[in-house]
Motif scaffolding. Structure first.
Motif, PDB file in Angstrom:
ATOM      1  N   ARG A 103       0.813  -1.186   0.063  1.00 13.93           N
ATOM      2  CA  ARG A 103       0.074   0.136  -0.023  1.00 13.93           C
ATOM      3  C   ARG A 103       0.994   1.266  -0.022  1.00 13.93           C
ATOM      4  NH1 ARG A 103      -5.074  -0.859   0.036  1.00 13.93           N
ATOM      5  NH2 ARG A 103      -5.750  -2.969   0.786  1.00 13.93           N
ATOM      6  N   ARG A 104       2.072   1.201   0.330  1.00 11.13           N
ATOM      7  CA  ARG A 104       3.090   2.186   0.374  1.00 11.13           C
ATOM      8  C   ARG A 104       3.620   2.301  -1.090  1.00 11.13           C
ATOM      9  NH1 ARG A 104       5.949   2.737   6.512  1.00 11.13           N
ATOM     10  NH2 ARG A 104       3.901   2.800   7.486  1.00 11.13           N
ATOM     11  N   GLY A 105       3.559   1.623  -2.017  1.00 10.26           N
ATOM     12  CA  GLY A 105       3.975   1.617  -3.294  1.00 10.26           C
ATOM     13  C   GLY A 105       5.323   1.056  -3.343  1.00 10.26           C
ATOM     14  N   ALA A 106       5.739   0.244  -2.417  1.00 13.80           N
ATOM     15  CA  ALA A 106       7.092  -0.630  -2.536  1.00 13.80           C
ATOM     16  C   ALA A 106       6.465  -1.986  -3.321  1.00 13.80           C
ATOM     17  CB  ALA A 106       7.530  -0.842  -1.245  1.00 13.80           C
ATOM     18  N   VAL A 107       7.656  -2.616  -3.764  1.00 13.40           N
ATOM     19  CA  VAL A 107       7.540  -4.053  -4.197  1.00 13.40           C
ATOM     20  C   VAL A 107       7.179  -5.045  -2.955  1.00 13.40           C
ATOM     21  CG1 VAL A 107       8.586  -6.298  -5.071  1.00 13.40           C
ATOM     22  CG2 VAL A 107       9.162  -3.797  -6.027  1.00 13.40           C
ATOM     23  N   ASP A 108       6.085  -5.742  -3.205  1.00 11.29           N
ATOM     24  CA  ASP A 108       5.868  -6.744  -2.319  1.00 11.29           C
ATOM     25  C   ASP A 108       6.399  -7.923  -2.533  1.00 11.29           C
ATOM     26  OD1 ASP A 108       4.304  -8.797  -0.801  1.00 11.29           O
ATOM     27  OD2 ASP A 108       2.287  -8.203  -1.328  1.00 11.29           O
ATOM     28  N   LEU A 139      12.365   0.802  -7.488  1.00 12.96           N
ATOM     29  CA  LEU A 139      12.226  -0.532  -7.456  1.00 12.96           C
ATOM     30  C   LEU A 139      13.103  -1.457  -7.644  1.00 12.96           C
ATOM     31  CD1 LEU A 139       8.201  -0.332  -8.084  1.00 12.96           C
ATOM     32  CD2 LEU A 139       9.671   0.344  -6.039  1.00 12.96           C
ATOM     33  N   VAL A 140      14.064  -1.161  -8.706  1.00 12.32           N
ATOM     34  CA  VAL A 140      14.829  -2.056  -9.439  1.00 12.32           C
ATOM     35  C   VAL A 140      15.590  -3.189  -8.463  1.00 12.32           C
ATOM     36  CG1 VAL A 140      17.077  -2.377 -10.700  1.00 12.32           C
ATOM     37  CG2 VAL A 140      15.029  -0.797 -11.476  1.00 12.32           C
ATOM     38  N   ASP A 141      16.405  -2.678  -7.463  1.00 10.90           N
ATOM     39  CA  ASP A 141      17.012  -3.472  -6.429  1.00 10.90           C
ATOM     40  C   ASP A 141      15.989  -4.536  -5.950  1.00 10.90           C
ATOM     41  OD1 ASP A 141      19.322  -2.123  -7.008  1.00 10.90           O
ATOM     42  OD2 ASP A 141      19.270  -0.628  -5.031  1.00 10.90           O
ATOM     43  N   ASP A 142      14.752  -4.371  -5.373  1.00  8.10           N
ATOM     44  CA  ASP A 142      14.144  -5.231  -4.907  1.00  8.10           C
ATOM     45  C   ASP A 142      13.582  -6.223  -6.011  1.00  8.10           C
ATOM     46  OD1 ASP A 142      14.154  -4.437  -2.188  1.00  8.10           O
ATOM     47  OD2 ASP A 142      12.306  -3.238  -2.198  1.00  8.10           O
ATOM     48  N   LEU A 143      13.460  -5.941  -7.144  1.00  7.91           N
ATOM     49  CA  LEU A 143      12.959  -6.660  -8.078  1.00  7.91           C
ATOM     50  C   LEU A 143      14.098  -7.603  -8.672  1.00  7.91           C
ATOM     51  CD1 LEU A 143      10.913  -4.050 -10.763  1.00  7.91           C
ATOM     52  CD2 LEU A 143      10.141  -5.936  -9.117  1.00  7.91           C
ATOM     53  N   VAL A 144      15.275  -7.242  -8.371  1.00  8.32           N
ATOM     54  CA  VAL A 144      16.214  -8.185  -8.762  1.00  8.32           C
ATOM     55  C   VAL A 144      16.455  -9.169  -7.751  1.00  8.32           C
ATOM     56  CG1 VAL A 144      18.933  -8.211  -8.904  1.00  8.32           C
ATOM     57  CG2 VAL A 144      17.703  -6.365 -10.371  1.00  8.32           C
ATOM     58  N   ALA A 145      16.447  -8.502  -6.316  1.00  9.20           N
ATOM     59  CA  ALA A 145      16.617  -9.632  -5.344  1.00  9.20           C
ATOM     60  C   ALA A 145      15.482 -10.688  -5.374  1.00  9.20           C
ATOM     61  CB  ALA A 145      16.416  -8.810  -4.029  1.00  9.20           C
ATOM     62  N   CYS A 146      14.308 -10.293  -5.847  1.00 11.99           N
ATOM     63  CA  CYS A 146      13.259 -11.198  -6.029  1.00 11.99           C
ATOM     64  C   CYS A 146      13.234 -12.172  -7.139  1.00 11.99           C
ATOM     65  CB  CYS A 146      11.769 -10.480  -5.912  1.00 11.99           C
ATOM     66  SG  CYS A 146      11.351  -9.678  -4.616  1.00 11.99           S
ATOM     67  N   GLY A 147      14.484 -12.149  -7.901  1.00  9.06           N
ATOM     68  CA  GLY A 147      14.487 -12.886  -9.139  1.00  9.06           C
ATOM     69  C   GLY A 147      13.563 -12.598 -10.496  1.00  9.06           C
ATOM     70  N   VAL A 148      13.293 -11.363 -10.475  1.00  6.94           N
ATOM     71  CA  VAL A 148      12.525 -10.682 -11.716  1.00  6.94           C
ATOM     72  C   VAL A 148      13.763 -10.781 -13.024  1.00  6.94           C
ATOM     73  CG1 VAL A 148      11.470  -8.739 -12.743  1.00  6.94           C
ATOM     74  CG2 VAL A 148      10.796  -9.581 -10.443  1.00  6.94           C
ATOM     75  N   LEU A 170      15.364   3.731 -15.473  1.00  3.31           N
ATOM     76  CA  LEU A 170      15.237   2.320 -15.427  1.00  3.31           C
ATOM     77  C   LEU A 170      16.409   1.655 -15.868  1.00  3.31           C
ATOM     78  CD1 LEU A 170      11.423   1.485 -15.730  1.00  3.31           C
ATOM     79  CD2 LEU A 170      12.923   0.988 -13.669  1.00  3.31           C
ATOM     80  N   VAL A 171      16.873   1.768 -17.025  1.00  2.00           N
ATOM     81  CA  VAL A 171      17.942   1.180 -17.881  1.00  2.00           C
ATOM     82  C   VAL A 171      19.135   1.347 -17.090  1.00  2.00           C
ATOM     83  CG1 VAL A 171      19.092   1.240 -19.989  1.00  2.00           C
ATOM     84  CG2 VAL A 171      16.726   1.423 -20.085  1.00  2.00           C
ATOM     85  N   ALA A 172      19.417   2.575 -16.879  1.00  2.00           N
ATOM     86  CA  ALA A 172      20.831   3.084 -15.835  1.00  2.00           C
ATOM     87  C   ALA A 172      20.582   2.143 -14.331  1.00  2.00           C
ATOM     88  CB  ALA A 172      20.637   4.376 -15.447  1.00  2.00           C
ATOM     89  N   ALA A 173      19.489   2.118 -13.774  1.00  2.00           N
ATOM     90  CA  ALA A 173      19.359   1.483 -12.564  1.00  2.00           C
ATOM     91  C   ALA A 173      19.361  -0.182 -12.650  1.00  2.00           C
ATOM     92  CB  ALA A 173      18.000   1.835 -11.778  1.00  2.00           C
ATOM     93  N   ALA A 174      19.011  -0.472 -13.856  1.00  2.00           N
ATOM     94  CA  ALA A 174      18.981  -2.282 -13.989  1.00  2.00           C
ATOM     95  C   ALA A 174      20.569  -2.277 -14.259  1.00  2.00           C
ATOM     96  CB  ALA A 174      18.093  -2.432 -15.042  1.00  2.00           C
ATOM     97  N   SER A 175      21.166  -1.674 -15.015  1.00  2.00           N
ATOM     98  CA  SER A 175      22.646  -1.875 -15.345  1.00  2.00           C
ATOM     99  C   SER A 175      23.053  -3.261 -15.678  1.00  2.00           C
ATOM    100  CB  SER A 175      23.482  -1.454 -13.899  1.00  2.00           C
ATOM    101  OG  SER A 175      24.713  -1.360 -14.567  1.00  2.00           O
ATOM    102  N   GLY A 176      21.946  -3.923 -16.571  1.00  2.00           N
ATOM    103  CA  GLY A 176      22.095  -5.254 -17.000  1.00  2.00           C
ATOM    104  C   GLY A 176      21.820  -6.497 -16.081  1.00  2.00           C
ATOM    105  N   ARG A 177      21.220  -6.031 -14.868  1.00  2.00           N
ATOM    106  CA  ARG A 177      20.981  -7.086 -13.913  1.00  2.00           C
ATOM    107  C   ARG A 177      19.414  -7.501 -14.243  1.00  2.00           C
ATOM    108  NH1 ARG A 177      21.103  -4.102  -8.413  1.00  2.00           N
ATOM    109  NH2 ARG A 177      20.164  -2.419  -9.620  1.00  2.00           N
TER     110      ARG A 177
END
Length: 244
Positions: A103-108, A139-148, A170-177
């Protein structure tokens, strides 16, 4: 050498998948009720039919979304999505497309981690739920941590071309991950500019009215329906592959 940018087409039927793939799409995202709801989980029989058309599970991503509306889910809905993911993967899909937020707009993360387990070896794709938050790149770091594996985003805009700054972030934050896929209101004439952002894929629906004017009857909705337009897909593929 510049990495190849994939072309993904949203479809809701085996006929649409065949049209898209024969016209030059690299893969399809399968859903149902695309125009009416933005996409819902398709039936198992539809998944089977599209996989048969594609001939390669890596060319099929299946949306798993239990209802229309927002992306904050009750535990019963999270369990339902996990069961649907397991069934879609059992049928052979190479990727599942999901999205859940707090509800706070973070990755569940709890939901995503459960869904990652249900997906097994299939790719996990995060859909445009990310476009409901103020800073998608956060949100990128959390998405990576969750295996997205990849993310579909318009950069928070109605049309991806208007969300270029956020997509670049987004492209910069993802940095290929993980892979960033630009999608949302994409027109063929937008593709060159979107490709220039360094995204990994372009996503569009390439829909056109069926032209069917037969009445659907009480309770059946309006006449006609959308179909995948092979001409739009071909023009999109040409725009994506052009060196211009």
């Amino acid at each position: 050498m510049t990495a190849r940018v994939a072309l993904e087409i949203a479809v809701d039927s085996a006929a649409g998948a065949r049209t898209a793939l024969e016209a030059g799409a690299d893969r399809v995202e399968l859903c149902q009720a695309l125009a009416a709801t933005g996409g819902m989980t398709p039936s198992g029989a539809t998944v089977d039919a599209v996989l048969a058309v594609a001939g390669d599970p890596e060319r099929v991503a299946v949306l798993v979304r239990p209802r229309a509306g927002g992306f904050v889910y009750a535990r019963e809905e999270v369990a339902l999505v996990a069961a649907d993911i397991a069934e879609v993967v059992r049928r052979g899909a190479g990727a599942v497309v999901v999205g859940a937020l707090t509800r706070r707009g973070a990755v569940d993360r709890s939901a995503l981690e459960r869904w990652r387990t249900a997906a097994g070896e299939a790719d996990l794709v995060f859909h445009r739920a990310i476009d409901t938050v103020a800073e998608p790149a956060a949100l990128v770091d959390d998405l990576v941590a969750c295996g997205v594996r990849r993310v579909l985003s318009s950069g928070g805009a109605a049309r991806s071309i208007d969300g270029r700054a956020a997509l670049a972030a987004l492209v910069a934050a993802a940095s290929g991950r993980l892979q960033i896929m630009a999608g949302g209101g994409v027109r063929v004439e937008d593709i060159a500019a979107l490709r220039g952002l360094g995204v990994d894929a372009i996503h569009l629906s390439a829909r056109t009215p069926s032209g069917d004017t037969a009445p659907s009857g009480p309770g059946g909705g309006g006449p006609g329906y959308d179909v995948t337009d092979g001409g739009i897909v071909r023009r999109a593929a040409l725009a994506l592959r052009s060196r211009a």
